[in-house]
Motif scaffolding. Structure first.
Motif, PDB file in Angstrom:
ATOM      1  N   ARG A 169     -23.779  97.863 -33.824  1.00 33.29           N
ATOM      2  CA  ARG A 169     -23.962  98.739 -34.985  1.00 33.29           C
ATOM      3  C   ARG A 169     -25.079  99.751 -34.798  1.00 33.29           C
ATOM      4  NH1 ARG A 169     -19.063  97.757 -36.786  1.00 33.29           N
ATOM      5  NH2 ARG A 169     -18.809  95.735 -37.821  1.00 33.29           N
ATOM      6  N   THR A 170     -25.634  99.829 -33.599  1.00 29.00           N
ATOM      7  CA  THR A 170     -26.733 100.766 -33.380  1.00 29.00           C
ATOM      8  C   THR A 170     -26.728 101.202 -31.917  1.00 29.00           C
ATOM      9  OG1 THR A 170     -29.121 101.077 -33.715  1.00 29.00           O
ATOM     10  CG2 THR A 170     -28.424  98.954 -32.837  1.00 29.00           C
ATOM     11  N   HIS A 171     -27.640 102.092 -31.561  1.00 30.14           N
ATOM     12  CA  HIS A 171     -27.774 102.555 -30.183  1.00 30.14           C
ATOM     13  C   HIS A 171     -28.068 101.372 -29.270  1.00 30.14           C
ATOM     14  CE1 HIS A 171     -29.770 104.441 -26.707  1.00 30.14           C
ATOM     15  NE2 HIS A 171     -29.124 105.540 -27.031  1.00 30.14           N
ATOM     16  N   GLU A 172     -27.551 101.409 -28.044  1.00 26.51           N
ATOM     17  CA  GLU A 172     -27.664 100.250 -27.167  1.00 26.51           C
ATOM     18  C   GLU A 172     -29.108  99.857 -26.865  1.00 26.51           C
ATOM     19  OE1 GLU A 172     -27.026 103.809 -24.347  1.00 26.51           O
ATOM     20  OE2 GLU A 172     -26.359 103.145 -26.328  1.00 26.51           O
ATOM     21  N   LEU A 173     -30.012 100.848 -26.761  1.00 27.65           N
ATOM     22  CA  LEU A 173     -31.416 100.521 -26.522  1.00 27.65           C
ATOM     23  C   LEU A 173     -32.108 100.076 -27.805  1.00 27.65           C
ATOM     24  CD1 LEU A 173     -32.425 103.332 -23.996  1.00 27.65           C
ATOM     25  CD2 LEU A 173     -31.603 101.013 -23.535  1.00 27.65           C
ATOM     26  N   ALA A 174     -31.740 100.700 -28.920  1.00 24.24           N
ATOM     27  CA  ALA A 174     -32.279 100.277 -30.205  1.00 24.24           C
ATOM     28  C   ALA A 174     -31.876  98.846 -30.514  1.00 24.24           C
ATOM     29  CB  ALA A 174     -31.801 101.208 -31.315  1.00 24.24           C
ATOM     30  N   ALA A 175     -30.706  98.443 -30.043  1.00 22.30           N
ATOM     31  CA  ALA A 175     -30.230  97.083 -30.293  1.00 22.30           C
ATOM     32  C   ALA A 175     -31.166  96.047 -29.673  1.00 22.30           C
ATOM     33  CB  ALA A 175     -28.820  96.920 -29.739  1.00 22.30           C
TER      34      ALA A 175
END
Length: 442
Positions: A169-175
């Motif tokens: 549900r979010t950017h892969e790095l933000a995850a």
């Protein structure tokens, strides 16, 4: 403990471009004007908590330390700045040898904070400190927002485990950062393997609806999963008919079935029905896990339900409606000249619209009542009152450019649980309200 907590390299690239254009143009102007070397003090704080929140959670400090260490202008970065003509050649020359050599103090990660709390204090020359503004704020604003949402969910869940499952549900790095922050806030596991690898967070997962739909029947799917993962696995029972799926699941796995997961429908009603059915089938030890767009309010509404664990995704990684903490990074003191011995002068922005700030290098302490419960956040400049000397909140994180306060993530997580427990009981209320304790300036 993950590789980052062990201090091992994780192939982290330069963080120098995680910044705004004007940080570098300010540097160029200060270098040209002879003010770049003035000793300066910057502080990170927020003027208010997100609407309805009663406390904030400091999260991301460990990532800030990594970012400061990796804030280096290598040849590729300098080439980009030169090609774009962001700054002039003298400034590029200065940047080529940039290493932060100052000091950083801050609230220890996992601690709670309130409006005005000096969450982080960065000290050094203006030139070296100003460059760090954007990367520090981007980390603290994101991670603290996720940790605050996680903390509220953990309070609502009481002792029931929480699974972070918001990677998609979010950017892969933000995850990965969100998973770390959620763990700080009280979540117990994550579905994100990158977070498990980087930070040592326990990872979990079994199957999605696609696995059931792949097979010719639900029975075939359950048999394949139990054969592969064992009777202690968690079977997803809401692809077709829940009652029939529960019967099939217990028939195949027996009373040793680890758990069933419910991902749709009226979770309160379905959980009660499933619990009754499991007990009647002799699977009284089989647990019930619920998912499906949960937030702290939905979790609280299930407090009386026979639910053993919650899986949370979208609402967690978006801060449950508050994806940022609105933290700012402000110059609060600077030297009268470039002389290292020049005295510091308090400075502060004076403007309309509630954006004023208070100048001066600050300390912070938390006053407790007779029961040992927090009753006020006390902030001041100058000498700390004797009665608050042992209640100071800021700790040294970086000294002379060297990190001095790395911590294992489990230590941070435990600190947050203790800090939250030390707040008045109303801190855990989900109803909208003001900060649970006032901020006092002395």
């Amino acid at each position: 403990m993950g590789v980052a907590e062990l201090g091992l390299p994780v192939d982290v690239p330069s963080t120098a471009l995680f910044t705004d254009h004007y940080e570098l143009t300010m540097l160029q102007g200060a270098l040209a004007g002879g003010t770049a070397e003035r000793r300066s003090v910057f502080e990170v704080f927020t003027r208010r908590l997100p609407e309805g929140r009663r406390y904030g959670v400091v999260a991301g400090t460990g990532r800030v330390l990594d970012a400061v260490e990796n804030f280096r202008f290598d040849a590729d970065v300098l080439g980009f700045l030169r090609e774009r003509r962001v700054v002039d050649e003298p400034t590029l020359e200065w940047l080529s040898s940039y290493r932060f050599s100052g000091d950083v103090w801050g609230y220890p990660e996992g601690e709670v904070y309130f409006p005005g709390s000096p969450i982080l204090r960065v000290e050094g020359t203006f030139a070296e400190c100003v460059l760090l503004e954007t990367v520090i704020l981007s980390i603290l604003n994101h991670d603290s927002a996720i940790a605050a949402a996680a903390s509220r969910m953990a309070s609502a869940a009481a002792e029931r485990p929480l699974i972070e499952m918001g990677a998609r549900r979010t950017h892969e790095l933000a995850a990965v950062a969100a998973s770390r922050a959620a763990y700080v806030g009280g979540f117990t596991t994550t579905s994100d393997l990158a977070a498990g690898f980087r930070y040592g967070i326990p990872t979990v997962g079994t199957s999605a609806h696609a696995f059931t739909l792949l097979h010719d029947s639900e029975r075939d799917a359950f048999q394949a999963q139990v054969h592969s993962l064992g009777r202690g696995t968690t079977l997803l029972v809401d692809t077709y008919d829940v009652a029939e799926a529960v019967r099939t699941a217990v028939e195949i796995a027996g009373p040793e079935l680890g758990a069933v997961r419910i991902d749709s429908g009226d979770l309160l009603l379905v959980a009660h029905r499933v619990r009754q059915q499991l007990d009647e089938l002799g699977a009284s030890d089989t647990k019930i896990v619920v998912t499906s767009d949960l937030d702290e309010y939905a979790i609280a509404s299930l407090a009386a339900a026979p639910v053993d664990a919650y899986g949370v995704g979208t609402q967690l990684v978006t801060g449950s409606g508050h994806p940022t903490c609105s933290m700012v990074y402000k110059l609060v003191a600077r030297a009268e000249s470039a002389d290292p011995q020049a005295p510091l002068v308090p400075v502060a922005k004076k403007s309309m619209g509630g954006k004023t700030s208070i100048g001066g290098r600050k300390w912070a302490a938390r006053r407790l009542d007779e029961e040992g419960v927090a009753e006020a956040e006390v902030i001041g400049t100058g000498t700390v009152p004797a009665e608050l000397a042992d209640r100071q909140l800021l700790v040294e994180l970086i000294k002379g450019g060297e990190v001095v306060a790395r911590e294992a993530l489990d230590v941070v997580r435990e600190r947050h649980a203790a800090a939250r427990a030390n707040l008045p009981l109303s801190a855990t209320q989900l109803s909208r309200g003001e900060a649970v304790i006032p901020t006092e300036y002395v």
